[in-house]
Design an enzyme around this catalytic site. Structure first.
Site, short mmCIF file in Angstrom:
data_model
loop_
_atom_site.label_atom_id
_atom_site.label_comp_id
_atom_site.label_asym_id
_atom_site.label_seq_id
_atom_site.Cartn_x
_atom_site.Cartn_y
_atom_site.Cartn_z
N TYR A 121 0.87 -1.19 0.00
CA TYR A 121 0.00 0.00 0.00
C TYR A 121 0.90 1.24 0.00
O TYR A 121 2.06 1.17 -0.41
CB TYR A 121 -0.90 -0.15 1.25
CG TYR A 121 -1.87 0.95 1.54
CD1 TYR A 121 -2.90 1.25 0.65
CD2 TYR A 121 -1.78 1.68 2.73
CE1 TYR A 121 -3.81 2.26 0.95
CE2 TYR A 121 -2.68 2.68 3.02
CZ TYR A 121 -3.69 2.97 2.13
OH TYR A 121 -4.59 3.96 2.42
N LYS A 142 -5.66 -1.21 -1.77
CA LYS A 142 -6.72 -0.95 -0.78
C LYS A 142 -7.37 -2.27 -0.37
O LYS A 142 -7.68 -2.50 0.79
CB LYS A 142 -7.77 0.00 -1.36
CG LYS A 142 -7.27 1.43 -1.55
CD LYS A 142 -7.49 2.30 -0.33
CE LYS A 142 -6.75 3.63 -0.48
NZ LYS A 142 -6.84 4.50 0.70
O1 LIG Z 1 -4.12 5.92 -0.26
C1 LIG Z 1 -3.76 6.50 0.79
O2 LIG Z 1 -2.68 6.28 1.33
C2 LIG Z 1 -4.69 7.41 1.51
C3 LIG Z 1 -5.60 8.16 0.67
O3 LIG Z 1 -6.69 7.42 0.21
C4 LIG Z 1 -4.96 8.99 -0.39
O4 LIG Z 1 -5.54 9.13 -1.47
O5 LIG Z 1 -3.89 9.54 -0.13
MN LIG Z 2 -7.21 7.81 -1.82
#
Ligand SMILES: O=C(O)C[C@H](O)C(=O)O
Ligand SMILES: [Mn+2]
Ligand SMILES: NC(=O)c1ccc[n+]([C@@H]2O[C@H](COP(=O)([O-])OP(=O)(O)OC[C@H]3O[C@@H](n4cnc5c(N)ncnc54)[C@H](O)[C@@H]3O)[C@@H](O)[C@H]2O)c1
Length: 542
Positions: free
Chosen positions: A92, A165
């Site tokens: 992520y 996600k």
């Molecule tokens: O994806 C992430 O780390 C958090 C958030 O949804 C973003 O768009 O920054």
């Molecule tokens: Mn985001």
């Protein structure tokens, strides 16, 4: 689905690799397709972890994990369960950002994502069906990648955010990975780097907008609901001009939410509650300055606004607590190019004598003396020493959340914020931040990232068969995150650590499910919400 011979070895949801027993091998027509030793999942995990450790840099580690996922989903999650804090930033944010930038160059088999092209609306339904391949889909994460983190338009490359996600959903909350579907809506791209890249794998034309785009979205929602009527639809990283419009269109008729608007609003409010637990102050006594009043910024403002109203404030009283700064400076009623969301929270020039000078963050901070400063601007380093020191002069425990992602876009680092405020700042950052030791105290830094809340929320909605997501449920889920940090410990973080992600995601899921049942919003009859969450939980074992 064919479930014998090579087809089972090539099906990542069914494959166990060398863990197929002799009996299974015989029954499934696998005898002779694998070396003779039968391994336990623990042995496979140990072997895979050693291979993972040998990879460098982090992007290579990520590719290794994506390929492991492509081969054997259960083993991937078994390993991720053991190393959640280590894997999160790789699978992520922030490493997902690098993989998106280099998607075409490092392309590997795409983790069972669905690719929908704006040029072929007639294929939406059949494509979703092919990718689901008979699986009972309960959760869809869709992106059109117009606003990937703070990096702008990344076209089809953005599919990796939907994949990432969903990996966090399973690792954190335990949703069965065979019941989820990442979706890329390829509406074209305005990113020149991609359009000029001969390796670019998406539609090589500019982004389609307006009526044709919204019609495509509508066709997608219709097909998604038809094929997977019991599913939750999660929107991620849509552009500023579409995110709220799409959410408003569907939020009262199907189970859906926008993570950047609602998930971010939720985690930030939870973080503010955490900070106020430490400072022993009240929400109604704060002045909020949002720097970058876009999708996330306005999601945060609206969430706090709703909480202030629940605390008994009138609309006007609650609104008076907010100041928005965007590209134009402090946003006034007469500022040009306001978005619909911004219009509800602008200030009147009459309130501020020197309104003409309030066209930059420093001037606004000096003038309005915020107690809470939120950064969702995509502008790195903009929380300068002068600004932070000014805040610290005017408030005992300034709450400062530089939330822009990925790492290179953060408004400030936790280390600088601690230093510049002599340890007084109460901080959350978008990406994981290491502890900061300053004058003998070790400060833990909360991760103000929606990943700390959307998995529990989404899983609770799925487990309780929710028809809709209401503000009441959102508020219940936010409060579920409270009280998980010992506020009296010196250097305490405003949010619980990612290492406890599975525990608090479970709590958020239970409270979400309880709230759904309390409002009678469940599709199916459920006697006990906690039990329903427990029963829905998948574990990464064969
Ligand atoms: O994806 C992430 O780390 C958090 C958030 O949804 C973003 O768009 O920054
Ligand atoms: Mn985001
Ligand atoms: N930590 C989290 O959980 C989380 C969640 C969502 C978004 N974010 C981050 O927040 C940032 C914004 O995301 P978004 O989806 O709201 O994007 P967005 O494009 O909708 O909003 C960004 C806003 O910042 C404004 N902006 C741009 N330059 C500016 C400047 N120089 N001064 C002031 N404002 C400026 C834009 O006009 C826009 O209104 C991204 O970096 C994203 O990664 C973090």
């Amino acid at each position: 689905m064919t479930t014998t011979g090579y087809s089972i070895l090539r099906n990542p949801f069914l494959n166990k690799g060398t863990a197929f027993s002799a009996a299974e091998r015989e029954q499934l027509g696998l005898t002779g397709t694998l070396p003779s030793q039968v391994q336990m999942i623990e042995e496979q995990a140990e072997q895979a972890y050693k291979q993972f450790q040998a990879k460098s840099p982090l992007l290579e580690k990520r590719t290794f994990l994506m390929n492991l996922f492509n081969e054997n989903v259960t083993l991937f999650y078994h390993l991720m369960d053991q190393h959640v804090s280590e894997f999160m930033p790789i699978v992520y944010d922030p490493i997902v950002a690098e993989s998106i930038e280099q998607y075409n160059e490092i392309y590997t088999n795409p983790q069972n994502a669905a690719f929908l092209s704006i040029d072929h609306p007639e294929n939406i339904e059949s494509s979703l069906k092919s990718v689901a391949d008979g699986r009972d889909i309960k959760l869809v994460v869709v992106t059109d990648a117009e606003g990937i983190l703070g990096m702008g338009d990344w076209g089809v490359n953005g599919v990796d955010i939907a994949v990432g996600k969903l990996m966090v959903y399973t690792a954190a909350a335990g949703i069965d990975p065979a019941t989820v579907l990442p979706v890329s809506i390829d509406a074209g791209t305005n990113n020149k780097i991609l359009l000029e890249n001969p390796l670019y794998l998406g539609n090589k034309h500019e982004r389609i907008a307006g009526e044709k785009y919204l019609e495509f979205i509508d066709k997608f929602v219709t097909a998604e609901q038809k094929l997977f009527p019991a599913s939750l639809l999660h929107w991620e990283d849509f552009g500023r001009s579409n995110a709220q419009v799409i959410l408003d269109k569907y939020k009262d008729s199907i189970a859906t939410f926008n993570d950047d608007i609602q998930g971010t609003g939720m985690i930030v409010l939870a973080g503010i509650f955490g900070a106020l637990n430490i400072s022993k102050e009240k929400l109604v006594d704060q002045r909020f300055l949002t720097f970058g009043a876009g999708t996330a910024g306005m999601g945060i403002v609206n969430q706090i606004f709703s909480e202030l109203k629940q605390a008994g404030l009138s609309d006007a009283e609650a609104r008076s607590h907010f100041y928005l700064v965007d590209k134009q400076g402090l946003l006034f009623d007469d500022t040009e190019d306001l978005t619909e969301a911004q219009k509800a929270f602008t200030r009147s020039r009459k309130e501020l004598v020197n309104s003409e000078q309030l066209d930059n963050l420093e001037a606004v901070v000096n003038e309005i003396r915020p107690t809470v400063l939120i950064g969702t601007s995509t502008q790195p380093g903009t929380f300068t020493e002068a600004i932070v020191k000014s805040m610290a002069q005017n408030t005992e425990r300034p709450i400062i959340f530089p939330l822009s992602n990925p790492t290179k876009l953060a408004e400030a680092t936790a280390e600088n914020l601690i230093k510049w405020t002599d340890g007084k700042a109460l901080i959350a950052t978008g990406i994981p931040a290491a502890n900061v030791t300053y004058k003998g105290v070790t400060y833990k830094i909360g991760q103000g990232n929606n990943a700390l809340i959307y998995p529990g929320l989404g899983f609770g909605l799925v487990a309780s068969t929710a028809k809709l997501l209401t503000q009441e449920t959102i508020s219940a889920a936010i409060h579920a995150l409270g009280g998980l940090v010992d506020a009296d410990e010196p250097g305490a973080a405003v949010l619980p650590p990612v290492s406890n992600l599975t525990e608090f995601s479970q709590k958020i899921a239970e409270i979400t499910a309880q709230s759904v049942l309390k409002q009678g919003l469940n599709r199916e009859k459920i006697a006990d919400p906690k039990q329903a969450v427990q029963d829905a939980k998948w574990s990464a074992e064969y």
